[in-house]
Design a protein around this motif. Sequence first.
Motif, short mmCIF file in Angstrom:
data_model
loop_
_atom_site.label_atom_id
_atom_site.label_comp_id
_atom_site.label_asym_id
_atom_site.label_seq_id
_atom_site.Cartn_x
_atom_site.Cartn_y
_atom_site.Cartn_z
N GLU A 186 0.85 -1.18 0.00
CA GLU A 186 0.00 0.00 0.00
C GLU A 186 0.89 1.24 0.00
O GLU A 186 1.82 1.35 0.80
CB GLU A 186 -0.90 0.00 1.23
CG GLU A 186 -2.02 1.01 1.17
CD GLU A 186 -2.93 0.91 2.38
OE1 GLU A 186 -4.07 0.43 2.23
OE2 GLU A 186 -2.51 1.35 3.47
N VAL A 187 0.61 2.17 -0.93
CA VAL A 187 1.44 3.37 -1.10
C VAL A 187 0.53 4.59 -1.18
O VAL A 187 -0.66 4.48 -1.44
CB VAL A 187 2.30 3.28 -2.38
CG1 VAL A 187 3.27 2.11 -2.33
CG2 VAL A 187 1.41 3.17 -3.62
N PRO A 188 1.08 5.80 -1.00
CA PRO A 188 0.28 7.00 -1.22
C PRO A 188 -0.16 7.09 -2.68
O PRO A 188 0.59 6.73 -3.58
CB PRO A 188 1.25 8.14 -0.86
CG PRO A 188 2.28 7.50 0.02
CD PRO A 188 2.43 6.11 -0.48
N ASP A 189 -1.36 7.56 -2.90
CA ASP A 189 -1.91 7.68 -4.25
C ASP A 189 -1.06 8.66 -5.07
O ASP A 189 -1.01 9.85 -4.78
CB ASP A 189 -3.36 8.17 -4.16
CG ASP A 189 -4.07 8.16 -5.50
OD1 ASP A 189 -3.39 7.98 -6.53
OD2 ASP A 189 -5.29 8.35 -5.52
N ASP A 190 -0.38 8.13 -6.10
CA ASP A 190 0.53 8.99 -6.88
C ASP A 190 -0.19 9.82 -7.93
O ASP A 190 0.45 10.57 -8.68
CB ASP A 190 1.64 8.17 -7.54
CG ASP A 190 1.11 7.15 -8.53
OD1 ASP A 190 -0.13 6.94 -8.57
OD2 ASP A 190 1.91 6.57 -9.27
N SER A 191 -1.52 9.71 -7.99
CA SER A 191 -2.27 10.58 -8.90
C SER A 191 -2.57 11.93 -8.25
O SER A 191 -3.09 12.84 -8.90
CB SER A 191 -3.59 9.91 -9.31
OG SER A 191 -4.47 9.78 -8.21
N VAL A 192 -2.24 12.05 -6.96
CA VAL A 192 -2.46 13.29 -6.22
C VAL A 192 -1.16 14.08 -6.18
O VAL A 192 -0.08 13.52 -5.99
CB VAL A 192 -2.92 12.98 -4.78
CG1 VAL A 192 -3.11 14.26 -3.98
CG2 VAL A 192 -4.20 12.17 -4.80
#
Length: 258
Positions: free
Chosen positions: A9-15
């Motif tokens: 699980e990673v931070p949403d890279d679309s943000v």
Amino acid sequence: MNILVFIKEVPDDSVAVSVQEDRAAISDITPVVNAFDTYSLEMAVRLKEAQEDEESQVVVVSIGNEGVKNSLKNCLAVGADKAYLVKNDDYRKLDAKAITEILMGAKEKLEAELGAFDVICFGKETTDAEASQVGVYYANKNGLGVVTSVIAMEKDGDKLVTKQEIDGGYRQVETSLPSVVTIAKPDYEPRYPTIKSKMAARRQKIDDFEVEATSSPILEEIKDFEPKKREAGVKIQEEEVEDTVAKAISLMVEQKVL
């Protein structure tokens, strides 16, 4: 056929991320399944579906805290048969060596219950660290064959036939089972969950357990920082080509580029 898929699980890279040294901005972003892990899961599900063996299954495992179960349920909704959480509240501080040791322990524990795994799948990298280490290190520690940057795979007898992405093209690689693959972006997108599959995943239980790493992390992430923003360039809008060249040279001389 038993297929094991490790996800993170990673931070949403679309943000858009504004990095701060205390990492507060990063932690505020909604976590999602790492993009390359979604490709890995989709490819694993397609490999399972291509088998005539009805007992074939895809098992998904992740390291993390209780909140990671939401991402694991999303994996169940798009084709995984079982999902497990290796509980570790400090998982973001683990380096590749510690992560590999924990995943090895998780695989050993699950094989006692589910039987041996034929294929172990990783995303080729995570979008937060971009280290591309764990899959290869895992294969090396287990003495297994590994193919990196895979964009297609199929089972042929006791072998796994893969299509590997390389600079300037592709190549076909065969490995004996069991084997490890790290998955790049294929020429298709992961499937979307249906309302029915979401409801089924929501009802499905996700077991959790703990596995201790045999060694402490040897790497420490000191800080995150953004690259310096590039200054705006100078537009040269002379009417004649000769004047444009002369102006460009003059500017370069002023900046001591020439």
